[in-house]
Write a protein that holds these residues in place. Structure first.
Motif, PDB file in Angstrom:
ATOM      1  N   LEU A 117     -12.936  -0.444   7.994  1.00 15.84           N
ATOM      2  CA  LEU A 117     -13.712   0.560   7.227  1.00 15.84           C
ATOM      3  C   LEU A 117     -13.033   0.445   5.730  1.00 15.84           C
ATOM      4  CD1 LEU A 117     -14.847   2.858  10.077  1.00 15.84           C
ATOM      5  CD2 LEU A 117     -16.379   1.521   8.460  1.00 15.84           C
ATOM      6  N   GLU A 118     -13.395   1.252   4.804  1.00 13.88           N
ATOM      7  CA  GLU A 118     -12.692   1.465   3.662  1.00 13.88           C
ATOM      8  C   GLU A 118     -11.456   2.260   3.843  1.00 13.88           C
ATOM      9  OE1 GLU A 118     -14.802   4.274   0.869  1.00 13.88           O
ATOM     10  OE2 GLU A 118     -13.194   4.335  -0.359  1.00 13.88           O
ATOM     11  N   TYR A 119     -11.555   3.331   4.590  1.00 18.18           N
ATOM     12  CA  TYR A 119     -10.487   4.353   4.905  1.00 18.18           C
ATOM     13  C   TYR A 119      -9.392   3.594   5.520  1.00 18.18           C
ATOM     14  CZ  TYR A 119     -11.170   5.805   9.520  1.00 18.18           C
ATOM     15  OH  TYR A 119     -11.308   5.956  10.820  1.00 18.18           O
ATOM     16  N   GLN A 120      -9.764   2.950   6.600  1.00 18.62           N
ATOM     17  CA  GLN A 120      -8.572   1.918   7.289  1.00 18.62           C
ATOM     18  C   GLN A 120      -8.082   1.070   6.296  1.00 18.62           C
ATOM     19  OE1 GLN A 120     -11.340   0.488  10.311  1.00 18.62           O
ATOM     20  NE2 GLN A 120     -11.320   2.031  11.511  1.00 18.62           N
ATOM     21  N   GLY A 121      -8.668   0.387   5.481  1.00 16.18           N
ATOM     22  CA  GLY A 121      -8.063  -0.443   4.410  1.00 16.18           C
ATOM     23  C   GLY A 121      -6.974   0.193   3.728  1.00 16.18           C
ATOM     24  N   LYS A 122      -7.428   1.460   2.924  1.00 14.99           N
ATOM     25  CA  LYS A 122      -6.653   2.379   2.046  1.00 14.99           C
ATOM     26  C   LYS A 122      -5.414   2.761   2.897  1.00 14.99           C
ATOM     27  CE  LYS A 122      -9.898   3.829  -1.089  1.00 14.99           C
ATOM     28  NZ  LYS A 122     -10.917   4.969  -1.649  1.00 14.99           N
ATOM     29  N   GLN A 123      -5.610   3.123   4.107  1.00 16.59           N
ATOM     30  CA  GLN A 123      -4.400   3.398   5.017  1.00 16.59           C
ATOM     31  C   GLN A 123      -3.348   2.289   5.046  1.00 16.59           C
ATOM     32  OE1 GLN A 123      -6.091   5.071   8.664  1.00 16.59           O
ATOM     33  NE2 GLN A 123      -6.353   6.911   7.609  1.00 16.59           N
ATOM     34  N   LEU A 124      -3.846   0.936   5.280  1.00 22.15           N
ATOM     35  CA  LEU A 124      -2.909  -0.310   5.254  1.00 22.15           C
ATOM     36  C   LEU A 124      -2.380  -0.338   3.890  1.00 22.15           C
ATOM     37  CD1 LEU A 124      -2.597  -2.239   7.392  1.00 22.15           C
ATOM     38  CD2 LEU A 124      -4.477  -3.683   6.495  1.00 22.15           C
ATOM     39  N   PHE A 125      -3.062  -0.226   2.771  1.00 19.50           N
ATOM     40  CA  PHE A 125      -2.559  -0.217   1.470  1.00 19.50           C
ATOM     41  C   PHE A 125      -1.501   0.796   1.313  1.00 19.50           C
ATOM     42  CE2 PHE A 125      -6.832  -1.598  -0.657  1.00 19.50           C
ATOM     43  CZ  PHE A 125      -6.937  -2.943  -0.058  1.00 19.50           C
ATOM     44  N   ALA A 126      -1.744   2.136   1.705  1.00 22.32           N
ATOM     45  CA  ALA A 126      -0.770   2.882   1.567  1.00 22.32           C
ATOM     46  C   ALA A 126       0.595   2.634   2.180  1.00 22.32           C
ATOM     47  CB  ALA A 126      -1.201   4.430   1.891  1.00 22.32           C
ATOM     48  N   LYS A 127       0.470   2.152   3.308  1.00 17.55           N
ATOM     49  CA  LYS A 127       1.575   1.451   4.058  1.00 17.55           C
ATOM     50  C   LYS A 127       2.437   0.685   3.501  1.00 17.55           C
ATOM     51  CE  LYS A 127       2.238  -1.231   8.285  1.00 17.55           C
ATOM     52  NZ  LYS A 127       1.760  -2.018   9.302  1.00 17.55           N
ATOM     53  N   HIS A 128       1.919  -0.013   2.301  1.00 18.64           N
ATOM     54  CA  HIS A 128       2.608  -1.006   1.765  1.00 18.64           C
ATOM     55  C   HIS A 128       2.909  -0.675   0.265  1.00 18.64           C
ATOM     56  CE1 HIS A 128       2.557  -4.608   4.345  1.00 18.64           C
ATOM     57  NE2 HIS A 128       1.456  -3.935   4.968  1.00 18.64           N
ATOM     58  N   GLY A 129       2.663   0.872   0.233  1.00 20.81           N
ATOM     59  CA  GLY A 129       3.178   1.321  -1.100  1.00 20.81           C
ATOM     60  C   GLY A 129       2.261   1.180  -2.146  1.00 20.81           C
ATOM     61  N   ILE A 130       0.837   0.771  -2.100  1.00 16.70           N
ATOM     62  CA  ILE A 130      -0.200   0.800  -2.959  1.00 16.70           C
ATOM     63  C   ILE A 130      -0.689   2.007  -3.243  1.00 16.70           C
ATOM     64  CG2 ILE A 130      -2.428  -0.133  -3.656  1.00 16.70           C
ATOM     65  CD1 ILE A 130      -1.436  -2.657  -1.880  1.00 16.70           C
ATOM     66  N   ALA A 131      -1.012   2.644  -4.300  1.00  9.11           N
ATOM     67  CA  ALA A 131      -1.422   3.818  -4.544  1.00  9.11           C
ATOM     68  C   ALA A 131      -2.998   4.007  -4.300  1.00  9.11           C
ATOM     69  CB  ALA A 131      -1.201   4.386  -6.164  1.00  9.11           C
ATOM     70  N   VAL A 132      -3.415   5.000  -3.496  1.00  9.32           N
ATOM     71  CA  VAL A 132      -4.934   5.347  -3.076  1.00  9.32           C
ATOM     72  C   VAL A 132      -5.073   6.834  -3.202  1.00  9.32           C
ATOM     73  CG1 VAL A 132      -5.051   3.286  -1.441  1.00  9.32           C
ATOM     74  CG2 VAL A 132      -4.164   5.423  -0.549  1.00  9.32           C
ATOM     75  N   PRO A 133      -6.240   7.241  -3.433  1.00  8.58           N
ATOM     76  CA  PRO A 133      -6.662   8.439  -3.500  1.00  8.58           C
ATOM     77  C   PRO A 133      -6.101   9.442  -2.182  1.00  8.58           C
ATOM     78  CG  PRO A 133      -8.166   7.374  -4.450  1.00  8.58           C
ATOM     79  CD  PRO A 133      -7.498   6.520  -3.972  1.00  8.58           C
ATOM     80  N   SER A 134      -5.967  10.380  -2.118  1.00 10.94           N
ATOM     81  CA  SER A 134      -5.633  11.121  -0.728  1.00 10.94           C
ATOM     82  C   SER A 134      -7.012  11.423  -0.324  1.00 10.94           C
ATOM     83  CB  SER A 134      -4.732  12.507  -1.006  1.00 10.94           C
ATOM     84  OG  SER A 134      -5.312  13.206  -1.939  1.00 10.94           O
TER      85      SER A 134
END
Lengths: 387, 291
Positions: A4-21
């Motif tokens: 899902l979108e938010y799961q993907g974003k959590q993965l991005f955040a784990k690798h230091g990619i900026a995502v909205p909170s």
């Protein structure tokens, strides 16, 4: 496995990619509480595994608590149909995230190119819109470049791609860094597709992933405990049941239950049933399982779909022997009351012996056919028209 | 002749001491394949029904003269086993194992290319050259020697078609299961090229299924490089449109990967496509008679 979108974003955040909170919510009250915490304006976004959410009304901006309540109420529980008629997908959770200060909208993706056997990066300055249309109408606006499999993908490689794509000069370094990290996500998380549309640049020149589409290789879940937990949640009751029993099952819309051995033969069986005028209810690859228990499991999953009115069991015995399968069917029929016709086609290794076992067992409601085509015609006739 | 495996094949099976590996390895030997070695780390010096077991594939090459490696190793260790085979000096590696992570195969694919080793699979049923050698899990009883070369993504579907060809009174030069994984060592094109050069093969049957664009690429290749007649079958016309994520897949392949798109691409290049396995075998048998 799609995230899902938010799961993907959590993965991005784990690798230091900026995502909205943001926060995920399953009820209207929780969504409003999340919005109050995040502040306004905020976006309320349906979390379903299909594109076209915006057009379907699944993404709304709330400027106050009243709007947050109104939008969350409308989105939770709605059914979203994909742009190519996929679904419908019921929305049972929303992602509430803070508004972003968008200066430019870009497109970025990293995908496994099966044909070339390389990872492919794609970047465009024309983000936030249908990228297939951009690729078709203005192909030069989409820069595509393969990742050299024999060496590291560097910031310099990434910078040349984002520069060629025509991203804003003062956003290039940030965007290149994001692209390097997306390639890192692909490598380290076993993602075969990562798409960010839009990838935005803020007025302050921060580059932020505003959306995410991520597919993880199901074969690699053994080395990703966090992702394996996500994979354990399946919505469809039949698919959930099949998963627990270790079967490969995909639910379809028809009334003819299908059980075959091997993915290719199973797909071919669906096609032949459709050619005979029938509507397959599912794809179920029984694999090499000939044991009664495996057959009972498979039949139980198929039967639990209330639409099914007849079942076709199509087996070509290779290593698996048809006599063993016939014994499995006989035992299974003593353990489970199907309550509907079962058409069996056995061919291949020891098929004559298998057919004899079935004939002698004289099971009620069991029909034998010699060929795949005859079996398909018979099951379609027995299933009747789809209600 | 035939392709990939034949009388000259000297087979080493990685995983011969395991349940599946010993069952199929010994089956291959019973068919007449020259099984020269098993490979299992830590079990060197043992034997499996008379076949010596070595710790490494390299030893199987130097000690037992192996030139072909078959991989029957569990998925999470399989890519490493294929890599070991590539470095060992064998000419051909046939990987049966299913479920290998695709990014592992990405590295392994390029390693094999660089070393000039022919890799078949993974997640494939192997290669059978009727009357000569069988390496893998293809049930040989459905295939007789003959002039038709088969190349397929699928296992059981291939047996179905092979059996119908046999009933139609014909047979095969070789049957190659290339596997249905996103990254396989040899694509349709690689095998079509071998059949084109094989004097024993007069006609080629190609069995594809939905996903990727290997069939579309094969259609282009057939048009420019293959003089022999090709008959195709594609499975998956009624497969669900799928929960397609994103659009990047459609952009790179330029194809939706659907069965219809593949059929159209093949027919546009003059390849006849059967509606069912039965019709495909019938078309092949009929075309063969008119050659």
């Amino acid at each position: 496995m799609d995230l899902l979108e938010y799961q993907g974003k959590q993965l991005f955040a784990k690798h230091g990619i900026a995502v909205p909170s943001g926060e995920v919510a399953k009820t209207v009250d929780d969504a409003v509480a999340a919005a109050e915490k995040i502040g306004y304006p905020c976006a309320i976004k349906a979390q379903v595994l299909i594109g076209g959410r915006g057009k379907a009304g699944g993404i709304k901006i709330a400027r106050n608590a009243e709007e947050a309540r109104e939008h969350a109420g409308a989105i939770l529980g709605m059914d979203i149909v994909g742009p190519h008629g996929e679904g419908p997908f019921r929305v049972d959770q929303v992602w509430v995230e803070g508004g972003s200060d968008i200066a430019e909208e870009y497109y970025a993706s990293v995908i496994l190119d099966r044909g070339e056997k390389k990872l492919l990066t794609m970047v465009s300055a024309k983000g936030g819109m249908d990228i297939e249309a951009v690729a078709a109408e203005d192909p030069e606006a989409l820069v595509k470049r393969h990742v050299d499999p024999t060496r590291e993908f560097t910031a310099a490689d990434a910078r040349s791609i984002v520069a060629d794509a025509g991203l804003a000069e003062d956003a290039l370094d940030e965007a290149a860094e994001v692209l390097v990290k997306l390639a890192e996500v692909a490598r380290e998380e076993d993602a075969t597709l990562i798409e960010v549309n839009p990838l935005i640049a803020t007025a302050g020149r921060e580059v932020v992933a505003l959306d995410s589409k991520v597919t993880i290789d199901g074969n690699a879940l053994f080395r990703h405990q966090d992702l394996a937990e996500i994979a354990d949640t399946v919505d469809d009751p039949q698919e959930q049941m099949a998963k627990e029993k270790g079967l490969t099952y995909v639910k379809l819309d028809g009334n003819v239950g299908i059980l075959a051995n091997g993915a290719g033969l199973c797909m071919s069986t669906l096609d032949v049933v459709a050619q005979a005028g029938g509507a397959p209810a599912n794809f179920l690859d029984a694999g090499g399982g000939s044991k009664a228990e495996a057959i009972v499991n498979a039949l139980e999953v198929i039967k639990s779909d209330a639409k099914v009115s007849a079942i076709l069991f199509n087996i070509f015995g290779g290593i698996t022997r048809c006599d063993e399968i016939a014994n499995g069917i006989v035992t299974a029929s003593q353990q489970i009351d199907l309550g509907m016709p079962l058409v069996v086609r056995l061919d291949g290794t020891n098929s004559e012996e298998g057919l004899r076992i079935l004939a002698e067992a004289n099971l009620p409601n069991l029909h034998q056919e010699k060929t795949m085509l005859d079996a398909a015609r018979r099951v379609v006739e027995l299933a009747g028209s789809v209600a | 002749m035939s392709i990939v495996v034949d009388e000259g094949t000297k087979l080493a099976v990685s995983g011969l001491t395991g349940r599946e590996g010993s069952f199929h390895g010994l089956r291959n030997k019973a068919y007449g394949t020259d099984l020269v070695a098993g490979v299992t780390p830590g079990k060197g010096g043992q034997d499996v029904e008379g076949t010596p077991v070595f710790d490494t594939i390299a030893e199987a090459v130097t000690e037992a003269g192996a030139n072909t490696s078959m991989i029957f190793v569990p998925a999470r260790f399989a890519a490493a086993a294929i890599d070991e085979a590539i470095d060992s000096g064998v000419e051909t590696v046939i990987a049966i194992t299913e479920g290998i992570p695709v990014l592992d195969m990405l590295n392994t694919y390029w390693k094999a290319k660089e070393a000039g080793v022919r890799l078949i699979g993974p997640n494939c049923p192997g290669v059978l050259s009727p009357g000569k050698a069988n390496v893998g899990i293809i049930p040989a009883q459905f295939f007789d020697p003959g002039p038709i070369g088969v190349v397929s993504k699928s296992g059981t579907l291939t047996y179905q078609i092979g059996n119908e060809l046999k009933q139609a009174g014909t047979g095969n030069s070789s049957i190659v299961g290339i596997g249905g994984d996103p990254i396989v060592g040899s694509d349709f094109i690689d095998i079509l090229e071998l059949y084109e050069a094989d004097p024993e093969t007069e006609l080629i049957v190609m069995v594809g299924e939905i996903g990727g664009d290997a069939e579309e690429r094969a259609a282009e290749f057939i048009a420019s490089e293959v003089s022999k007649p090709v008959v195709a079958y594609i499975a998956g016309f009624t497969a669900p449109p799928g929960k397609q994520m994103g659009h990047a897949g459609a952009i790179i392949s330029g194809s939706s990967g659907t069965a219809q798109a593949k059929k159209d691409a093949l027919e546009a290049k003059g390849v006849r496509v059967g509606e069912s396995p039965t019709e495909t075998a019938a078309i092949a048998a009929e075309m063969l008679r008119s050659l």
